[in-house]
Design a protein around this motif. Structure first.
Motif, PDB file in Angstrom:
ATOM      1  N   THR A 143       0.843  -1.181   0.000  1.00  0.00           N
ATOM      2  CA  THR A 143       0.000   0.000   0.000  1.00  0.00           C
ATOM      3  C   THR A 143       0.884   1.238   0.000  1.00  0.00           C
ATOM      4  O   THR A 143       1.761   1.377   0.841  1.00  0.00           O
ATOM      5  CB  THR A 143      -0.903  -0.032   1.250  1.00  0.00           C
ATOM      6  N   ASN A 144       0.617   2.114  -0.934  1.00  0.00           N
ATOM      7  CA  ASN A 144       1.407   3.340  -1.025  1.00  0.00           C
ATOM      8  C   ASN A 144       0.839   4.452  -0.143  1.00  0.00           C
ATOM      9  O   ASN A 144      -0.336   4.435   0.175  1.00  0.00           O
ATOM     10  CB  ASN A 144       1.413   3.825  -2.480  1.00  0.00           C
ATOM     11  N   PRO A 145       1.656   5.417   0.264  1.00  0.00           N
ATOM     12  CA  PRO A 145       3.106   5.458   0.038  1.00  0.00           C
ATOM     13  C   PRO A 145       3.813   4.474   0.980  1.00  0.00           C
ATOM     14  O   PRO A 145       3.767   4.656   2.195  1.00  0.00           O
ATOM     15  CB  PRO A 145       3.476   6.910   0.346  1.00  0.00           C
ATOM     16  N   PHE A 176       7.265  -3.023   0.650  1.00  0.00           N
ATOM     17  CA  PHE A 176       7.872  -3.263  -0.669  1.00  0.00           C
ATOM     18  C   PHE A 176       7.412  -2.284  -1.730  1.00  0.00           C
ATOM     19  O   PHE A 176       6.370  -1.648  -1.618  1.00  0.00           O
ATOM     20  CB  PHE A 176       7.530  -4.679  -1.149  1.00  0.00           C
ATOM     21  N   CYS A 177       8.218  -2.248  -2.785  1.00  0.00           N
ATOM     22  CA  CYS A 177       7.911  -1.512  -4.013  1.00  0.00           C
ATOM     23  C   CYS A 177       8.511  -2.344  -5.133  1.00  0.00           C
ATOM     24  O   CYS A 177       9.587  -2.922  -4.957  1.00  0.00           O
ATOM     25  CB  CYS A 177       8.586  -0.140  -3.971  1.00  0.00           C
ATOM     26  N   SER A 178       7.833  -2.380  -6.257  1.00  0.00           N
ATOM     27  CA  SER A 178       8.399  -3.152  -7.371  1.00  0.00           C
ATOM     28  C   SER A 178       9.731  -2.546  -7.832  1.00  0.00           C
ATOM     29  O   SER A 178      10.533  -3.207  -8.488  1.00  0.00           O
ATOM     30  CB  SER A 178       7.410  -3.227  -8.527  1.00  0.00           C
ATOM     31  N   LEU A 235      15.198   5.988   0.075  1.00  0.00           N
ATOM     32  CA  LEU A 235      13.840   5.798   0.579  1.00  0.00           C
ATOM     33  C   LEU A 235      12.986   5.275  -0.563  1.00  0.00           C
ATOM     34  O   LEU A 235      13.428   5.287  -1.711  1.00  0.00           O
ATOM     35  CB  LEU A 235      13.264   7.145   1.048  1.00  0.00           C
ATOM     36  N   ASN A 236      11.764   4.895  -0.240  1.00  0.00           N
ATOM     37  CA  ASN A 236      10.868   4.500  -1.318  1.00  0.00           C
ATOM     38  C   ASN A 236      10.654   5.683  -2.275  1.00  0.00           C
ATOM     39  O   ASN A 236      10.377   6.800  -1.846  1.00  0.00           O
ATOM     40  CB  ASN A 236       9.529   4.035  -0.751  1.00  0.00           C
ATOM     41  N   HIS A 237      10.783   5.422  -3.545  1.00  0.00           N
ATOM     42  CA  HIS A 237      10.625   6.434  -4.596  1.00  0.00           C
ATOM     43  C   HIS A 237      11.604   7.609  -4.438  1.00  0.00           C
ATOM     44  O   HIS A 237      11.360   8.702  -4.956  1.00  0.00           O
ATOM     45  CB  HIS A 237       9.161   6.930  -4.667  1.00  0.00           C
ATOM     46  N   MET A 238      12.683   7.384  -3.726  1.00  0.00           N
ATOM     47  CA  MET A 238      13.746   8.409  -3.555  1.00  0.00           C
ATOM     48  C   MET A 238      15.056   7.665  -3.299  1.00  0.00           C
ATOM     49  O   MET A 238      15.606   7.701  -2.211  1.00  0.00           O
ATOM     50  CB  MET A 238      13.350   9.318  -2.383  1.00  0.00           C
TER      51      MET A 238
HETATM   52 MN    MN Z   1       6.417   1.865  -5.687  1.00  0.00          MN
END
Ligand code: MN
Ligand code: G6P
Length: 417
Positions: free
Chosen positions: A144-146, A165-167, A194-197
């Motif tokens: 679930t994002n973020p 997780f993130c793909s 970080l996620n997406h960073m």
């Molecule tokens: Mn992601």
């Protein structure tokens, strides 16, 4: 046997998880798949499709559906969460409101991403708190994002076992496979941020450093960030760095676009669900490949295999820092390479922080920690501080105007404020 629960199972991504279970049926004895959603219609469609799909995959598994969260979580070994509070309807607002101020409007980045966190965190805390009671040894696998903020909230405020997780964690493997035809197992890299960073460095193939030509071919697969810029950096930034390195260009582009991504996804979903609802169909709809989350099931089931079968596996996970990234606080959830097995995951020490990126990472973490606190406490002052800390917002003239507007647009989903 294993009980695998999917929270938000009405999501079009659910069959990808079954697909991956099919590929791993020798290693993973999944006996029960429990589908949970608050949307009965989507849940019904997905249950029907999953029954047909499982048969086609030859999965010997009992598939059940429920709208009771307690039933879903009770005794679960793994709980995969993939919810979208307020649906794509709210996502479109996350995208549109900041754009009106010429700010990045995106579902996980900037002010829009913060609102998604505000809607989502209370619901995710409820799930995690219930797991403490109903499945205390179970693992929460969060998509679930973020995901970075959700994972930080759950780790800070509950005792549930969570892996975020993130793909994106396997993007460099996907890129290397696409660009050079190299299988995943041969590709390794350091992953920091970080996620997406985040930034990927020290890419190796079979243990030897990639050549400059190979680096360029891999980097060229990241088509959201300029290749000349990536060559200059010497490390590959997450595609989400497009919002930081090409801000003006991207804002102009998205302002001029006829639809936001969320509006496009809403349209795509009409076809996707029509295909799932067709009782003669047991194939994943083609349109699914147009969604950004592809690859996530691969990561999720890789984690299940590592934990359940106690197989040491190197994976990118959102975990408490505990010293892995030297310039961030220990409590900060970071997205880094980890060693995963039955004991959970241990972040691998980041030996070399790519130059010129640590300031950006630290600033975004600063924003994230304030946003998590604002989300949990329903604190408008912290909400303002979070936006002031965010490199993509920062200016008071925006913060002052955005805050009331964002709260108003989300009021149905913010019981904490
Ligand atoms: Mn992601
Ligand atoms: C990428 C990101 C995910 C995000 C997805 C959006 O895969 O890593 O975090 O959810 O893109 O895809 P969508 O099709 O919803 O725009």
């Amino acid at each position: 046997g294993m009980k695998f629960t999917i929270v938000g199972a009405g999501s079009s991504y659910t069959p990808e998880l079954l697909d991956e279970m099919g590929m791993r049926k020798e290693q993973l004895p999944v006996k029960e798949i429990m589908l949970y959603d608050i949307d009965e219609k989507r849940l019904g469609i997905m249950e029907g499709f999953c029954q047909r799909f499982a048969k086609k995959l030859g999965l010997d598994v009992e598939i059940r559906a429920t709208t009771s969260l307690d039933k879903a979580l009770y005794g679960a070994d793994f709980v995969d969460t993939q919810i979208r509070v307020g649906g794509n309807k709210q996502r479109v607002k996350d995208e549109k409101i900041p754009l009106r101020y010429n700010l990045v409007g995106q579902e996980t980045t900037g002010a829009g991403g913060m609102m998604k966190a505000f809607r989502t965190i209370p619901v995710m805390l409820e799930i995690a708190e219930k797991m403490e009671e109903l499945s205390p040894n179970g693992w929460l696998i969060n998509y679930t994002n973020p995901t970075g903020l959700v994972t930080e909230a759950v780790t800070r405020y509950t005792n549930a076992n969570i892996a975020g997780f993130c793909s994106g964690g396997i993007f460099p493997k996907m890129w290397a496979k696409r660009a050079l035809g190299i299988p995943y197992e041969q590709v390794q890299y350091d992953y920091m941020g970080l996620n997406h960073m985040n930034f990927i460095s020290n890419i190796t193939i079979d243990g030897r450093p990639v050549t400059e030509a190979e680096f360029e071919k891999i980097a060229a697969q990241n088509d959201d960030v300029d290749l000349e810029l990536i060559k200059l950096l010497g490390v590959i930034p997450s595609p989400y760095l497009q919002w930081y390195y090409h801000t003006n260009e991207k804002v102009a582009m998205f302002k001029a676009a006829p639809k936001t991504r969320g509006e496009y996804v809403q349209e795509l979903e009409k076809d996707v669900y029509a295909a799932y609802a067709d009782e003669t169909n047991c194939e994943k709809p083609k349109a699914l490949a147009k969604r950004g989350g592809g690859g996530y099931s691969e990561v999720a089931m890789g984690f299940v295999n590592a934990v359940y079968n106690n197989v040491d596996t190197k994976m990118v996970v959102n975990v408490p820092n505990k010293g892995a990234v030297s310039f961030l606080p220990d409590s900060a959830v970071v997205e880094v390479g980890c060693l995963v097995n039955k004991t959970g995951m241990q972040p691998l020490h980041v030996t070399e922080v790519p130059s010129m990126c640590w300031g950006l990472v630290a600033a975004v973490k600063n924003y994230e920690q304030l946003a998590v606190e604002a989300a949990v406490e329903g604190d408008v002052r912290k909400m303002k501080l979070a936006l002031l800390a965010h490199p993509l917002v920062r200016q008071w003239e925006y913060v002052e105007k955005l805050v009331p507007e964002l709260l108003e647009a989300n009021k149905e989903y913010l019981p904490q404020f």
